[in-house]
Design an enzyme around this catalytic site. Structure first.
Site, mmCIF file in Angstrom:
data_model
loop_
_atom_site.group_PDB
_atom_site.id
_atom_site.type_symbol
_atom_site.label_atom_id
_atom_site.label_comp_id
_atom_site.label_asym_id
_atom_site.label_seq_id
_atom_site.Cartn_x
_atom_site.Cartn_y
_atom_site.Cartn_z
ATOM 1 N N SER A 115 -1.324 -3.557 2.014
ATOM 2 C CA SER A 115 -0.070 -3.030 1.450
ATOM 3 C C SER A 115 1.099 -3.972 1.685
ATOM 4 O O SER A 115 1.239 -4.548 2.771
ATOM 5 C CB SER A 115 0.236 -1.671 2.096
ATOM 6 O OG SER A 115 1.550 -1.259 1.756
ATOM 7 N N GLN A 137 -1.651 -5.477 -2.334
ATOM 8 C CA GLN A 137 -1.110 -4.284 -3.023
ATOM 9 C C GLN A 137 0.405 -4.346 -3.060
ATOM 10 O O GLN A 137 1.078 -4.329 -2.046
ATOM 11 C CB GLN A 137 -1.573 -3.002 -2.324
ATOM 12 C CG GLN A 137 -1.076 -1.740 -3.025
ATOM 13 C CD GLN A 137 0.139 -1.136 -2.344
ATOM 14 O OE1 GLN A 137 0.135 -0.961 -1.130
ATOM 15 N NE2 GLN A 137 1.182 -0.824 -3.117
ATOM 16 N N TYR A 139 4.281 -3.127 -4.587
ATOM 17 C CA TYR A 139 5.186 -2.158 -5.222
ATOM 18 C C TYR A 139 6.313 -2.981 -5.834
ATOM 19 O O TYR A 139 6.810 -3.918 -5.201
ATOM 20 C CB TYR A 139 5.815 -1.220 -4.187
ATOM 21 C CG TYR A 139 4.938 -0.093 -3.684
ATOM 22 C CD1 TYR A 139 4.419 0.868 -4.544
ATOM 23 C CD2 TYR A 139 4.674 0.032 -2.320
ATOM 24 C CE1 TYR A 139 3.640 1.911 -4.062
ATOM 25 C CE2 TYR A 139 3.897 1.091 -1.836
ATOM 26 C CZ TYR A 139 3.387 2.016 -2.712
ATOM 27 O OH TYR A 139 2.620 3.060 -2.241
ATOM 28 N N THR A 165 0.407 -0.396 -7.302
ATOM 29 C CA THR A 165 0.308 1.064 -7.159
ATOM 30 C C THR A 165 1.319 1.710 -8.083
ATOM 31 O O THR A 165 2.516 1.403 -8.020
ATOM 32 C CB THR A 165 0.498 1.474 -5.693
ATOM 33 O OG1 THR A 165 -0.577 0.920 -4.941
ATOM 34 C CG2 THR A 165 0.493 2.992 -5.533
ATOM 35 N N LYS A 223 -3.557 1.077 -9.247
ATOM 36 C CA LYS A 223 -3.975 2.160 -8.338
ATOM 37 C C LYS A 223 -3.078 3.378 -8.548
ATOM 38 O O LYS A 223 -1.852 3.251 -8.527
ATOM 39 C CB LYS A 223 -3.875 1.671 -6.885
ATOM 40 C CG LYS A 223 -4.145 2.743 -5.845
ATOM 41 C CD LYS A 223 -4.231 2.134 -4.452
ATOM 42 C CE LYS A 223 -4.448 3.178 -3.376
ATOM 43 N NZ LYS A 223 -3.239 3.965 -3.077
ATOM 44 N N HIS A 247 -3.118 9.289 -4.374
ATOM 45 C CA HIS A 247 -2.429 8.801 -3.185
ATOM 46 C C HIS A 247 -2.774 9.696 -1.979
ATOM 47 O O HIS A 247 -1.924 9.961 -1.131
ATOM 48 C CB HIS A 247 -0.909 8.781 -3.429
ATOM 49 C CG HIS A 247 -0.180 7.641 -2.780
ATOM 50 N ND1 HIS A 247 0.289 6.558 -3.473
ATOM 51 C CD2 HIS A 247 0.177 7.412 -1.491
ATOM 52 C CE1 HIS A 247 0.923 5.727 -2.657
ATOM 53 N NE2 HIS A 247 0.863 6.220 -1.442
#
Ligand SMILES: Cc1cc2nc3c(=O)[nH]c(=O)nc-3n(C[C@H](O)[C@H](O)[C@H](O)COP(=O)(O)O)c2cc1C
Length: 356
Positions: A115, A137, A139, A165, A223, A247
């Site tokens: 993340s 991952q 954002y 995501t 995701k 999630h």
């Protein structure tokens, strides 16, 4: 009388032992934080209840003396179809944070999603486990220049894929966190987030996905897909794979359990590779996902609780246990590899077994 003990017994032989050890190790507020979901937590319970409502139906006398669990995801070879989910606050469960996940994945033949919110930095995670297959991952919390900088860093550090995501334009209503006054941002450092602007995440559309797919040579994973229409959009936008996910019940609530929507999303996903997460703790759960068309399963809380129970070694044990349990379930079903599992191997129960 002496009791015979095998040369190398695992510290944790079952999923429940890991949970019990994590409960004993974690401060109450972290335990509540990790196990919580959004709203009334219907989705959290439903992820599990829907898995429990699926029963397996096997065939006998099929020579299962040699069963294989190995597979690939985006070309990454895996010892079993179980991957480590991205966990932003991973540092709350192990001082090594995402580096422990990367090392555990390398040791167990898995792959780890790392993340953007986690610690240490994405370069330090890669350096800690040079052999690990890692997925970065992301954002979107900045302009395109900000995103590209992070993507280029992930490419340079050897990440194998990029995951966006897409189920979190805003945070879910996490009532347990509110009740505890738990401040996730303050709970740990976020070294990858320099210059981020949280509010920009809400403005993201399919245009950004198509742009990102064009900009990077890495395969793009989306995701947080739960609707067949979005699987179709993912194909158009240039994604290589999707993760069917709510999630872990921490975002939109209520909605169906992840396994409930899997088959129809797989159908719409065409040639995209499909992974799924939400409530997976045992090998027989993994086999149910394979039967409904998933290529792999991600573990989230099971990963956090393993690290809390016994650090990197316990996480390696969890991955190995899931592989062995998957292998055992395949044998009991009368099949010799993941590719032989089909929708005919699952039936829906009228009543779900209450989850533990
Ligand atoms: C404590 C915690 C932190 C999470 N952080 C992230 C994150 O940073 N990015 C992300 O895409 N998903 C995040 N998730 C969701 C997981 O990646 C995964 O989708 C979910 O945990 C799967 O459900 P499970 O916990 O029932 O296995 C987080 C989940 C938990 C429990």
């Amino acid at each position: 009388m002496s009791v015979k003990i095998a040369a190398r017994m695992p510290t944790f032989a079952t999923a429940d032992e890991v949970t019990d050890a994590a409960r004993a190790a974690l401060p109450d507020e972290v335990w509540e934080y990790v196990n919580g979901g959004a709203g009334t937590e219907v989705v959290l319970r439903r992820n599990r209840a829907a898995l429990d409502a699926l029963l397996l139906r096997g065939r006998v006398l099929r020579n299962v003396s040699s069963v294989r669990t190995d597979t690939t995801f985006l070309g990454i070879p895996l010892a079993s179809p179980v991957l480590l989910a991205p966990i932003g606050t991973i540092g709350l469960f192990d001082s090594g944070g995402a580096a422990s996940c990367a090392r555990a994945a390398a040791r167990a033949g898995s792959a780890a999603f790392i993340s953007i919110l986690s610690t240490p930095s994405l370069e330090e995670v890669a350096a800690a486990a040079p052999d690990a297959a890692l997925v970065y991952q992301h954002y979107i919390r900045g302009d395109r220049g900000w995103t590209l900088e992070l993507v280029r860093r992930a490419e340079a550090a050897g990440y194998r894929a990029l995951c966006l995501t897409v189920d979190s334009p805003v945070d879910g209503l996490r009532e347990r966190e509110l009740r505890l006054r738990f401040d996730r941002g303050a709970a740990q450092a976020q070294p990858n987030l320099v210059g981020a602007r949280r509010e920009l995440q809400a403005a993201v559309t399919w245009d950004e996905v198509a742009w990102l797919a064009d900009e990077t040579a890495l395969p793009l994973v989306l995701k947080g897909i739960t609707h067949p229409g979005d699987a179709a959009r993912a194909i158009e936008a240039g994604a290589a794979a999707i993760v069917v996910s709510n999630h872990g019940g921490r975002q939109l609530d209520p909605q169906p359990g992840a396994i409930e929507v899997l088959a129809e999303v797989v159908e719409a996903a065409g040639a995209l590779e499909v992974a799924v997460d939400g409530g997976f703790v045992r090998g027989n759960d993994v086999v149910k996902a394979l039967a409904l068309g998933a290529r792999a399963v991600l573990i989230g809380r099971a990963l956090c609780l393993s690290l809390a129970a016994g650090g990197e070694d316990a996480l390696v044990e969890t991955l190995r246990r899931l592989r062995v349990e998957t292998e055992r379930t395949l044998a009991l079903l009368g099949v010799t590899c993941a590719g032989e599992v089909a929708a005919t191997h699952v039936i829906r129960a009228d009543w779900a077994t209450p989850p533990r």
